[in-house]
Structures are given as C-alpha cells and as structure tokens.
Design a protein around this motif. Structure first.
Motif, PDB file in Angstrom:
ATOM      1  N   LYS A  40       0.824  -1.215   0.000  1.00 25.62           N
ATOM      2  CA  LYS A  40       0.000   0.000   0.000  1.00 25.62           C
ATOM      3  C   LYS A  40       0.860   1.267   0.000  1.00 25.62           C
ATOM      4  O   LYS A  40       0.650   2.178  -0.793  1.00 25.62           O
ATOM      5  CB  LYS A  40      -0.936   0.019   1.225  1.00 25.62           C
ATOM      6  CG  LYS A  40      -1.800  -1.214   1.366  1.00 25.62           C
ATOM      7  CD  LYS A  40      -2.692  -1.139   2.597  1.00 25.62           C
ATOM      8  CE  LYS A  40      -1.966  -1.130   3.920  1.00 25.62           C
ATOM      9  NZ  LYS A  40      -1.237  -2.367   4.239  1.00 25.62           N
ATOM     10  N   THR A  41       1.822   1.292   0.932  1.00 24.34           N
ATOM     11  CA  THR A  41       2.676   2.481   1.042  1.00 24.34           C
ATOM     12  C   THR A  41       3.507   2.674  -0.223  1.00 24.34           C
ATOM     13  O   THR A  41       3.626   3.794  -0.738  1.00 24.34           O
ATOM     14  CB  THR A  41       3.600   2.353   2.276  1.00 24.34           C
ATOM     15  OG1 THR A  41       2.778   2.320   3.443  1.00 24.34           O
ATOM     16  CG2 THR A  41       4.568   3.524   2.377  1.00 24.34           C
ATOM     17  N   THR A  42       4.027   1.589  -0.734  1.00 26.10           N
ATOM     18  CA  THR A  42       4.826   1.671  -1.960  1.00 26.10           C
ATOM     19  C   THR A  42       3.985   2.263  -3.093  1.00 26.10           C
ATOM     20  O   THR A  42       4.425   3.161  -3.809  1.00 26.10           O
ATOM     21  CB  THR A  42       5.339   0.268  -2.351  1.00 26.10           C
ATOM     22  OG1 THR A  42       6.067  -0.263  -1.246  1.00 26.10           O
ATOM     23  CG2 THR A  42       6.232   0.331  -3.570  1.00 26.10           C
ATOM     24  N   PRO A  80       2.084  10.969   4.631  1.00 27.94           N
ATOM     25  CA  PRO A  80       2.875   9.740   4.605  1.00 27.94           C
ATOM     26  C   PRO A  80       2.622   8.899   5.855  1.00 27.94           C
ATOM     27  O   PRO A  80       1.993   9.360   6.811  1.00 27.94           O
ATOM     28  CB  PRO A  80       4.328  10.232   4.577  1.00 27.94           C
ATOM     29  CG  PRO A  80       4.278  11.710   4.508  1.00 27.94           C
ATOM     30  CD  PRO A  80       2.902  12.152   4.871  1.00 27.94           C
ATOM     31  N   GLU A  81       3.124   7.681   5.805  1.00 29.09           N
ATOM     32  CA  GLU A  81       2.959   6.772   6.941  1.00 29.09           C
ATOM     33  C   GLU A  81       3.523   7.421   8.218  1.00 29.09           C
ATOM     34  O   GLU A  81       2.912   7.364   9.271  1.00 29.09           O
ATOM     35  CB  GLU A  81       3.723   5.486   6.627  1.00 29.09           C
ATOM     36  CG  GLU A  81       3.179   4.271   7.292  1.00 29.09           C
ATOM     37  CD  GLU A  81       3.721   2.997   6.634  1.00 29.09           C
ATOM     38  OE1 GLU A  81       4.784   3.044   5.978  1.00 29.09           O
ATOM     39  OE2 GLU A  81       3.065   1.961   6.777  1.00 29.09           O
ATOM     40  N   ASN A  82       4.698   8.009   8.106  1.00 27.94           N
ATOM     41  CA  ASN A  82       5.284   8.731   9.235  1.00 27.94           C
ATOM     42  C   ASN A  82       5.495  10.179   8.819  1.00 27.94           C
ATOM     43  O   ASN A  82       6.513  10.517   8.237  1.00 27.94           O
ATOM     44  CB  ASN A  82       6.630   8.117   9.627  1.00 27.94           C
ATOM     45  CG  ASN A  82       6.470   6.663  10.002  1.00 27.94           C
ATOM     46  OD1 ASN A  82       5.766   6.334  10.951  1.00 27.94           O
ATOM     47  ND2 ASN A  82       7.082   5.783   9.224  1.00 27.94           N
ATOM     48  N   LEU A 156      -3.821   9.529   1.776  1.00 26.35           N
ATOM     49  CA  LEU A 156      -3.591   9.410   3.216  1.00 26.35           C
ATOM     50  C   LEU A 156      -3.171   7.978   3.548  1.00 26.35           C
ATOM     51  O   LEU A 156      -3.945   7.038   3.372  1.00 26.35           O
ATOM     52  CB  LEU A 156      -4.879   9.751   3.984  1.00 26.35           C
ATOM     53  CG  LEU A 156      -5.550  11.087   3.633  1.00 26.35           C
ATOM     54  CD1 LEU A 156      -6.929  11.198   4.273  1.00 26.35           C
ATOM     55  CD2 LEU A 156      -4.677  12.262   4.062  1.00 26.35           C
ATOM     56  N   ASP A 157      -1.949   7.839   4.027  1.00 26.70           N
ATOM     57  CA  ASP A 157      -1.426   6.497   4.311  1.00 26.70           C
ATOM     58  C   ASP A 157      -1.722   6.124   5.767  1.00 26.70           C
ATOM     59  O   ASP A 157      -1.153   6.697   6.681  1.00 26.70           O
ATOM     60  CB  ASP A 157       0.083   6.464   4.033  1.00 26.70           C
ATOM     61  CG  ASP A 157       0.608   5.036   3.885  1.00 26.70           C
ATOM     62  OD1 ASP A 157      -0.165   4.081   4.140  1.00 26.70           O
ATOM     63  OD2 ASP A 157       1.787   4.878   3.516  1.00 26.70           O
ATOM     64  N   GLU A 158      -2.611   5.187   5.955  1.00 25.42           N
ATOM     65  CA  GLU A 158      -3.031   4.713   7.277  1.00 25.42           C
ATOM     66  C   GLU A 158      -3.294   5.867   8.245  1.00 25.42           C
ATOM     67  O   GLU A 158      -2.664   5.961   9.299  1.00 25.42           O
ATOM     68  CB  GLU A 158      -1.971   3.761   7.866  1.00 25.42           C
ATOM     69  CG  GLU A 158      -1.637   2.624   6.903  1.00 25.42           C
ATOM     70  CD  GLU A 158      -1.810   1.242   7.500  1.00 25.42           C
ATOM     71  OE1 GLU A 158      -2.413   1.124   8.590  1.00 25.42           O
ATOM     72  OE2 GLU A 158      -1.360   0.286   6.853  1.00 25.42           O
ATOM     73  N   PRO A 159      -4.251   6.722   7.885  1.00 32.10           N
ATOM     74  CA  PRO A 159      -4.452   7.933   8.691  1.00 32.10           C
ATOM     75  C   PRO A 159      -4.872   7.656  10.133  1.00 32.10           C
ATOM     76  O   PRO A 159      -4.676   8.505  10.985  1.00 32.10           O
ATOM     77  CB  PRO A 159      -5.556   8.689   7.943  1.00 32.10           C
ATOM     78  CG  PRO A 159      -6.240   7.665   7.102  1.00 32.10           C
ATOM     79  CD  PRO A 159      -5.174   6.667   6.740  1.00 32.10           C
TER      80      PRO A 159
END
Ligand code: ADP
Ligand code: MG
Length: 321
Positions: A40-42, A80-82, A156-159
């Motif tokens: 997902k993030t990639t 981003p994730e972080n 939105l990555d894993e908001p």
C-alpha cells in the motif's frame, strides 16, 4: 483523476508491486486495503512521485508522474505513513513552514494556515510545541499539512493507525469533512474502516490487486454475480428430509448452508432474486411440516468477503482492530 497502467516496483530483486492497473475518477473516495507488507505504502509513494516505478505508467490529472513531479505535488496532498513533523516547532510555525515549502504565495500563507488550523480542529492548540502533542493531534497536524495547498487529490497512508478509539473517530470525521470536491485515497488494514469511509476498495495482497470493487458490490457477496442477491437467515424446526427439498425447490435459491441439531436447523440462504417478503419461503416450510423460529435478512460482512477473496484466515483476527 488517476490512471495507473501496469505499475511494477522492485526493491532489489523483490517485487513490491506487480503489474498493477486501476483508474480513479474525480471525486471518488477509494480505500487501499491490505495487510502489512501488501504494498500500500509503496503504491502511494509511486502515486505521489516520491518513488519511481520500475515499470509502468501513472498519470494524475493527465500528467505523467515520472515527468511532472513538481506540478503533481502541487495538486496532491499526501499524508505519509510517518509524517515528517518537526518536534521543536509549534503547530502554527510548522504549518507556516510547510506553506513556504509548498510555494504558497507569501500573502496567502497566513489565511491558508488559519483555515487548516480551524478545519482540523487545531485552533486552540496552535501554539503548542509538536513534540508535546498526542498521536491524535500529530496526525491532525499531518492532515493539515496535506490539505494546506487545497489539493484536488488527497492521499492518506493509514491515517488512523496507532490512534486510540476517540482519536480514530475524530480523524475519520475530519477526513469525511474533507471529501467535498476532492478525490481521496486512503490506506488501511482495517476492514470496517473501508466500509465506513470509502465508496470503493482496492484489495491488495503481495503487490497485486485481488479485487477492485465498489463497497456496495462487494457486500452483495463473493463473485458479485447477482445484482440483487441477498442473504436470508432462517431458523426452522422440522424434519430435515422434508424441509430440504421444499426449500431447495424455491426458485432463486443459489445456495443453502445447513447447520442442524436434532430437529432444529439454522439455514443460510443465498438468493439471486429479490422478493419483497418471505411469504413463499414461509409457505413452503409450513407445507413441509416445518415451524419457523426466526427469519431475517442478513448482510454479507466485508470480513467474509475479504477472507474469501484473499484466502487468508489469519487476516480476520488482525483486521478487527
Ligand atoms: N525501501 C524499501 N526497500 C526494500 N523493501 C521495501 C522498501 N519499502 C517497502 N519494501 C517492501 O515492500 C513490501 C511492501 O511494503 P509496503 O508498501 O510498505 O507495504 P504496506 O504499506 O502495505 O504495509 C514489503 O515487503 C516491504 O518490506
Ligand atoms: Mg504501509
């Protein structure tokens, strides 16, 4: 709004994305659903131009992400994730800093910062130092940063990951309030989140798209063959040998699963045609000497569908966060 064609991404010899294709229309709210490590993030980093694909093409608003990254970043908001927050800045300082990075003209910086402080419910906390904030606040600062330049597309990555239940509700509500006029992609490994937030889901596993479907169609059941398919749960008392042919003979019954104990039966029926009431069913059961204890329509849960699609039992546990 987005067109991804045969996107593949290798890290060394490892394929994190394998020949992924999909399109997202303007205004859609779409969820990427998959376990940790699914890709997902990639995929999001490729879409936001932060990572080049090894093969394939991505177009955002008609622009090739590998060629026009600056223009694309101007039109995309990315959490981003972080999120890269600076702990020693206050929320307001950080957002002003982000406004400069995003090339928002000097005179518009302040009104933009004030707008997102209000939209993300950060106004009261605007002069707090970021390092002292809870995870829920930090996430809202990350979202504020993502919408600062009023992007058409929000990724939105894993908001909601790592937030407590109250914070999750707050962030979900915030995202819902942002949908208007925007295209939104969010990722999660939580099924119920997709159901609550998205209109459409891409189920990703090991770098591949297992399903691309509207939530509505997904809930109509595996395969999604019947437009009006529905499920009925029936609890009946009677002789199974008499009941089985009677119920099986009703037109439109695709599948019946029986769980019987002595003369009491729980029956899950999948029907391919809609019938406004259960009259026919009740009549057939009565004629076969059965007594209906309970009859109700039931929905296929997203969990069930997901398990069938991904064929991974472990996921049902990790996903009920
Ligand atoms: N920079 C990287 N270098 C090497 N492998 C990576 C890198 N980023 C991600 N991966 C690998 O790619 C796969 C997909 O990761 P990721 O996109 O982060 O998945 P998800 O966001 O769905 O959890 C994982 O196996 C991960 O270990
Ligand atoms: Mg991830």
């Amino acid at each position: 709004m987005i067109r991804a064609q045969n996107v593949t991404k290798y890290f060394g010899g490892f394929p994190a994305l394998k020949n992924i294709s999909f399109e997202v229309a303007k205004g859609e709210i779409i969820g990427f659903l998959g376990q940790n490590g699914a890709g997902k993030t990639t995929l999001m980093r490729v879409l936001t131009t932060y990572l080049p694909a090894s093969a394939g093409k991505v177009y955002i608003a008609g622009m090739d992400v590998s060629r026009r990254s600056l223009e694309i970043r101007r039109r995309v908001g990315y959490l981003p994730e972080n999120p890269p927050l600076y702990g020693n800045m206050t929320i307001r300082e950080y957002l002003k800093f982000a406004a400069r990075l995003k090339d928002i003209p000097h005179r518009q910086q302040r009104p933009h910062v004030e707008r997102v402080l209000k939209d993300c419910d950060l106004w009261e906390a605007r002069d707090k130092v970021i390092a002292t904030l809870s995870k829920g606040y930090k996430q809202r600062v990350g979202i504020a940063q993502a919408i600062l330049h009023e992007p058409e597309l929000l990724i939105l990555d894993e908001p909601t990951s790592g937030l407590d239940p109250a914070q999750i509700l707050q962030v979900r509500r915030l995202i819902k309030s942002l949908e208007y006029r925007r295209t939104v992609i969010l990722s999660t490994h939580i099924l119920s989140e997709i159901e609550q937030m998205a209109q459409r889901v891409l189920i990703i596993k090991s770098g591949e798209i297992l399903a691309d479907s509207s939530i509505e169609n997904l809930l109509k059941g595996p395969g999604g063959t019947s437009e009006d398919g529905r499920r009925v749960c029936l609890r009946v008392q009677g002789v199974r040998l008499d009941l089985e042919p009677a119920i099986g003979g009703i037109p439109g019954i695709k599948l019946a699963r029986w769980a019987s104990e002595n003369n009491t039966h729980g029956i899950d029926l999948e029907m391919t045609h809609p019938s406004g009431d259960f009259n026919e069913l009740a009549e057939k059961v009565a004629r076969a000497g059965g007594r209906i204890l309970e009859i109700k329509e039931s929905k296929v849960s997203l969990e069930e569908v997901f398990l069938q699609i991904s064929g991974n039992k472990d996921l049902s546990h990790s996903s009920r966060a």
